[in-house]
Design an enzyme around this catalytic site. Structure first.
Site, PDB file in Angstrom:
ATOM      1  N   ASP A 198       6.704 -14.684  10.606  1.00 14.79           N
ATOM      2  CA  ASP A 198       8.023 -14.228  10.118  1.00 14.79           C
ATOM      3  C   ASP A 198       9.258 -15.213  10.749  1.00 14.79           C
ATOM      4  OD1 ASP A 198       7.530 -11.701   9.029  1.00 14.79           O
ATOM      5  OD2 ASP A 198       7.909 -10.503  11.061  1.00 14.79           O
ATOM      6  N   GLU A 219       1.146  -5.643   3.689  1.00 14.75           N
ATOM      7  CA  GLU A 219       1.998  -7.030   3.644  1.00 14.75           C
ATOM      8  C   GLU A 219       1.313  -7.977   4.856  1.00 14.75           C
ATOM      9  OE1 GLU A 219       6.542  -8.443   4.413  1.00 14.75           O
ATOM     10  OE2 GLU A 219       6.003  -6.332   5.099  1.00 14.75           O
ATOM     11  N   HIS A 220       1.175  -7.414   5.896  1.00 14.24           N
ATOM     12  CA  HIS A 220       0.754  -8.292   6.752  1.00 14.24           C
ATOM     13  C   HIS A 220      -0.599  -7.628   7.358  1.00 14.24           C
ATOM     14  CE1 HIS A 220       5.236  -8.524   7.523  1.00 14.24           C
ATOM     15  NE2 HIS A 220       5.082  -9.642   7.163  1.00 14.24           N
ATOM     16  N   HIS A 222      11.276  -2.730  12.670  1.00 15.30           N
ATOM     17  CA  HIS A 222      11.905  -3.350  11.554  1.00 15.30           C
ATOM     18  C   HIS A 222      12.790  -2.082  11.095  1.00 15.30           C
ATOM     19  CE1 HIS A 222      11.247  -7.157  10.031  1.00 15.30           C
ATOM     20  NE2 HIS A 222      10.362  -7.200  10.524  1.00 15.30           N
ATOM     21  N   GLN A 228       6.367  -4.739  14.615  1.00 17.98           N
ATOM     22  CA  GLN A 228       6.702  -4.660  13.240  1.00 17.98           C
ATOM     23  C   GLN A 228       7.285  -3.313  13.047  1.00 17.98           C
ATOM     24  OE1 GLN A 228       6.521  -7.406  10.996  1.00 17.98           O
ATOM     25  NE2 GLN A 228       6.143  -8.170  13.229  1.00 17.98           N
ATOM     26  N   HIS A 239       3.259 -16.283 -41.395  1.00 21.24           N
ATOM     27  CA  HIS A 239       2.557 -17.006 -40.432  1.00 21.24           C
ATOM     28  C   HIS A 239       1.904 -18.075 -41.310  1.00 21.24           C
ATOM     29  CE1 HIS A 239       4.152 -14.203 -37.265  1.00 21.24           C
ATOM     30  NE2 HIS A 239       3.616 -14.929 -36.415  1.00 21.24           N
TER      31      HIS A 239
END
Length: 428
Positions: A355, A321-322, A256, A253, A415
């Site tokens: 993924d 995230e993961h 990336h 990862q 109202h």
């Protein structure tokens, strides 16, 4: 709680300075596109991607010509992955239902699940053409019932032409319009309606820090799915997992980009102390070591705690995230963790499966957003809209009397009159 950092990442102050710099760059680009429209988009595309075609949108013939260059095996693989994503998205959609109920005699309340009308899907490119992002965004939007889906991706920087596999995936996923346009300029074009696009209602998809920041700044003008990027991964491991597998998953990862946090959280000192040597070993043979090593050096962490309970506390604070759980009892973390984008339970699965192919969506919350949102799914493209229908005079008078008094408490005279006129008209 005893937390020991065997390796610590970049200081928060330095990271904040980088974010501020990104924010200013994106703000300038968005302002330029808002003021100058197509002209600015074309200049930015030429500047950042060396791409200035006669038209950014691909014609039907161009799409077919590009797809013809993709091998039959690759098309088959894309279709297989999309079948998994489609099936899971359809199952998720089936969990959503319209409701209608008579709450008191004569008062009918309900809600309808209404798809967004138009969506812009960003599919990242650059060094890595993110083919799978087409499945996750375009296909999921279509399953949700979105009428018009615009898809954008940058040209291949190595060849200077549209990335064939990504275009094929966009087309097979059901994109109505495909544009070869990348980065912040693509996000701006979809939000403001440039280079032949109609302005969309919502923008989705992952991206680098500039794309994520563009989505943050555009929110309100258009809807967004969530802030997704740069990629983050947390591996939770105990002494039932070996360093080779852990590091493979961390670097898998970290590749990336240069700012993708990869963190090991463990209760095994033996494992924690083996990580640095294993990282050096694997980086020597990893073809993406230039990015993975930078990310690991600046953002990689190894955190040592004493127990599963402490692992959960620290993991929920990180809100990654993961989250990959490589422990003897992964079910414990599924049962007890609350802040994560997606869980990957046990050694047999991994983030790459999610993924690319398994069926769950890979567009997930980053930068601690997992504290308050999940990832992209069909529900993100659907508005749950309520309605009311009073079908008897008696019910209108009943609600009206309560409403009139409640409005008076708040001082809303206008109202109150809305309620009073109905009490007067429908009283017997």
């Amino acid at each position: 709680m005893a937390i020991r950092y065997i390796k610590k990442g970049m200081a928060a102050e330095e990271s904040a300075a980088d974010q501020l710099k990104t924010r200013k760059i994106v703000e300038s680009i968005l302002s330029d596109v808002e003021n100058r429209g197509d002209e600015a988009v074309r200049e930015l595309s030429a500047k950042f991607d060396k791409w200035s075609p006669a038209a950014f949108r691909l014609s039907k013939d161009e799409i077919q010509e590009i797809i013809s260059k993709v091998s039959d095996k690759t098309i088959e693989d894309i279709k297989w992955a999309q079948a998994q994503v489609r099936r899971f998205a359809q199952i998720q959609k089936s969990a959503l239902r319209d409701i209608e109920i008579e709450t008191i005699p004569g008062v009918i309340l309900g809600h309808k699940n209404v798809p967004v009308n138009s969506v812009g899907c960003y599919v990242p490119g650059g060094r890595y053409p993110m083919v799978a992002s087409a499945h996750m965004s375009v296909l999921t939007a279509k399953v949700a019932g979105v009428k018009k889906v615009i898809a954008c991706t940058p040209p291949d920087p190595k060849t200077g032409v549209p990335p064939a596999e990504t275009v094929a995936a966009m087309y097979l996923a059901g994109a109505d319009e495909i544009y070869i346009l990348g980065g912040v300029q693509a996000m701006a074009a979809m939000a403001y309606g440039c280079v032949g696009m109609d302005q969309v209602d919502m923008i989705v998809g992952p991206g680098n820090q500039y794309v994520a920041e563009a989505k943050r700044q555009l929110f309100g003008r258009v809807g967004i799915d969530l802030l997704a990027g740069p990629t983050e991964t947390l591996v939770i491991a105990d002494d039932t997992t070996d360093a080779e597998m852990v590091v493979t998953d961390l670097l898998g990862q970290a590749e990336h980009g240069p700012n993708s946090p990869a963190i090991l959280l463990t209760n095994s000192e033996t494992l924690a102390l083996q990580i640095e040597d294993e990282v050096k070993k694997q980086l020597k043979v990893l073809s993406t070591a230039d990015l993975a090593s930078k990310s690991w050096d600046d953002y990689g962490e190894v955190i040592l705690v004493d127990s599963y309970e402490e692992m959960v506390t620290v993991a929920d604070d990180i809100a990654s995230e993961h989250v990959q759980v490589n422990t003897k009892d992964p079910q414990y973390f599924k049962d007890n963790m609350t802040n994560y984008g997606a869980l990957f339970l046990g050694n047999r699965t991994n983030v790459a499966y999610g993924d690319k192919a398994i069926g769950t969506n890979h567009t997930l919350p980053t930068k601690k957003a997992a504290r308050f949102t999940g990832g992209l799914w069909v529900g993100k493209f659907i508005k749950t809209c309520s309605y009311q229908n009073i079908i008897t005079d008696e019910a209108s008078v009943l609600v009206g009397n309560y409403c009139s008094r409640l409005c008076e408490i708040e001082g809303f005279e206008g109202h109150k009159k809305q309620a009073d006129i109905r009490v007067k008209r429908y009283s017997k």
